[in-house]
Design a protein around this motif. Structure first.
Motif, short mmCIF file in Angstrom:
data_model
loop_
_atom_site.label_atom_id
_atom_site.label_comp_id
_atom_site.label_asym_id
_atom_site.label_seq_id
_atom_site.Cartn_x
_atom_site.Cartn_y
_atom_site.Cartn_z
N ASN A 151 0.70 3.43 4.49
CA ASN A 151 0.90 2.03 4.14
C ASN A 151 1.84 1.39 5.15
O ASN A 151 2.97 1.85 5.32
CB ASN A 151 1.47 1.93 2.72
CG ASN A 151 1.65 0.51 2.27
OD1 ASN A 151 2.49 -0.21 2.79
ND2 ASN A 151 0.86 0.10 1.30
N GLN A 152 1.40 0.31 5.79
CA GLN A 152 2.21 -0.30 6.85
C GLN A 152 3.55 -0.83 6.35
O GLN A 152 4.49 -0.96 7.12
CB GLN A 152 1.43 -1.41 7.54
CG GLN A 152 1.15 -2.62 6.67
CD GLN A 152 0.35 -3.67 7.40
OE1 GLN A 152 -0.14 -3.44 8.50
NE2 GLN A 152 0.22 -4.83 6.79
N ASN A 153 3.65 -1.15 5.07
CA ASN A 153 4.91 -1.67 4.53
C ASN A 153 5.85 -0.57 4.05
O ASN A 153 7.03 -0.85 3.84
CB ASN A 153 4.61 -2.63 3.37
CG ASN A 153 3.91 -3.88 3.84
OD1 ASN A 153 4.36 -4.54 4.76
ND2 ASN A 153 2.77 -4.18 3.23
N THR A 160 -0.20 8.26 0.64
CA THR A 160 -0.29 6.82 0.37
C THR A 160 0.86 6.07 1.02
O THR A 160 0.67 5.03 1.66
CB THR A 160 -0.32 6.56 -1.15
OG1 THR A 160 -1.45 7.22 -1.72
CG2 THR A 160 -0.39 5.07 -1.46
N LEU A 189 3.75 0.23 -4.54
CA LEU A 189 2.76 -0.71 -4.01
C LEU A 189 2.96 -2.13 -4.50
O LEU A 189 2.47 -3.08 -3.89
CB LEU A 189 1.35 -0.21 -4.33
CG LEU A 189 1.00 1.13 -3.68
CD1 LEU A 189 -0.36 1.62 -4.16
CD2 LEU A 189 1.04 1.03 -2.15
N HIS A 191 8.84 -4.04 1.87
CA HIS A 191 8.79 -3.99 3.33
C HIS A 191 10.17 -3.99 3.97
O HIS A 191 10.44 -3.20 4.88
CB HIS A 191 7.94 -5.13 3.89
CG HIS A 191 7.88 -5.13 5.38
ND1 HIS A 191 7.17 -4.19 6.08
CD2 HIS A 191 8.47 -5.93 6.31
CE1 HIS A 191 7.32 -4.41 7.38
NE2 HIS A 191 8.09 -5.46 7.54
N ASP A 241 0.97 -6.75 -5.85
CA ASP A 241 -0.21 -7.10 -5.06
C ASP A 241 -0.90 -5.87 -4.47
O ASP A 241 -1.92 -5.98 -3.79
CB ASP A 241 0.15 -8.09 -3.95
CG ASP A 241 1.12 -7.53 -2.92
OD1 ASP A 241 1.53 -6.34 -3.04
OD2 ASP A 241 1.46 -8.26 -1.98
N GLY A 242 -0.34 -4.68 -4.69
CA GLY A 242 -0.95 -3.44 -4.22
C GLY A 242 -0.80 -3.14 -2.75
O GLY A 242 -1.38 -2.20 -2.23
N THR A 243 0.03 -3.93 -2.05
CA THR A 243 0.17 -3.75 -0.60
C THR A 243 1.48 -3.08 -0.18
O THR A 243 1.61 -2.68 0.97
CB THR A 243 0.11 -5.11 0.12
OG1 THR A 243 1.28 -5.87 -0.22
CG2 THR A 243 -1.15 -5.86 -0.22
N GLY A 244 2.44 -3.00 -1.08
CA GLY A 244 3.76 -2.47 -0.72
C GLY A 244 4.65 -3.49 -0.05
O GLY A 244 5.79 -3.20 0.32
N ALA A 245 4.16 -4.72 0.11
CA ALA A 245 4.92 -5.77 0.80
C ALA A 245 6.25 -6.07 0.11
O ALA A 245 7.22 -6.46 0.77
CB ALA A 245 4.09 -7.04 0.92
#
Length: 176
Positions: A118-120, A114, A81, A91, A84-88
């Motif tokens: 996650n979109q990334n 999870t 993740l 990506h 930033d916790g988004t997985g970006a």
């Protein structure tokens, strides 16, 4: 070639490597990893003996990609993740997860869920490596989006062979 890939998949399934039928087709990005660049392999495995065996047999299969090992789920999720916790952060980075289900701090299905939500990260192939051959667990992992489910044989020689076959599959996916 596509035929060689299908023959490899059939051989793998005969050796206890189950490939998710929803991610087999070349039109499904989640099941295809056609990249010439290096792939980062996240190995989430709490048994050090299994982890060494997995790495050694992937290397024997000609996989020279980076392997990032984790023995518990929480640090693996933190890595995936990112800050930033988004997985970006991952990506545009090719990742493959080798995931044990029985981890000391959480069930591997939580990590699988999870990643696939996650979109990334959702397009990263996830290979479940576990001793559990329960049909419910296999179906559950496929419904959550795993790309392949490998039952670890109790016999180390058979386990090594299964991992070498997995390495051959990864190599085939990279060259597709």
């Amino acid at each position: 070639t596509a035929l060689a890939g299908r023959n490899r998949l059939a051989a793998l399934e005969g050796a206890g490597v189950f490939v998710n039928p929803r991610t087999r087709s070349s039109g499904n990005r989640a099941g295809k990893m056609a990249v010439a660049t290096q792939v980062t392999i996240l190995m989430i495995e709490d048994d050090e003996g299994h982890a060494r065996l997995i790495e050694r047999n992937l290397r024997r299969a000609g996989i020279d990609d980076e392997i990032v090992p984790f023995t518990t789920g929480a640090p693996a999720l933190e890595y995936l993740l990112g800050p930033d916790g988004t997985g970006a952060a991952h990506h545009d980075r090719p990742l493959v997860l080798l995931l044990d289900l029985s981890l000391p701090d959480m069930h591997g299905a939580h990590i699988l869920q999870t990643v696939k939500r996650n979109q990334n990260l959702q397009h990263s192939p996830v290979v479940v490596l576990t001793t559990t051959d329960d049909k419910y667990e296999v179906d559950r992992c496929y419904s959550l989006g795993c790309n392949s489910y490998v039952v670890k044989p109790i016999n180390y020689e058979a386990f090594g062979e299964a991992i070498q076959n997995l390495g051959a599959l990864l190599k085939t996916m990279k060259s597709a």
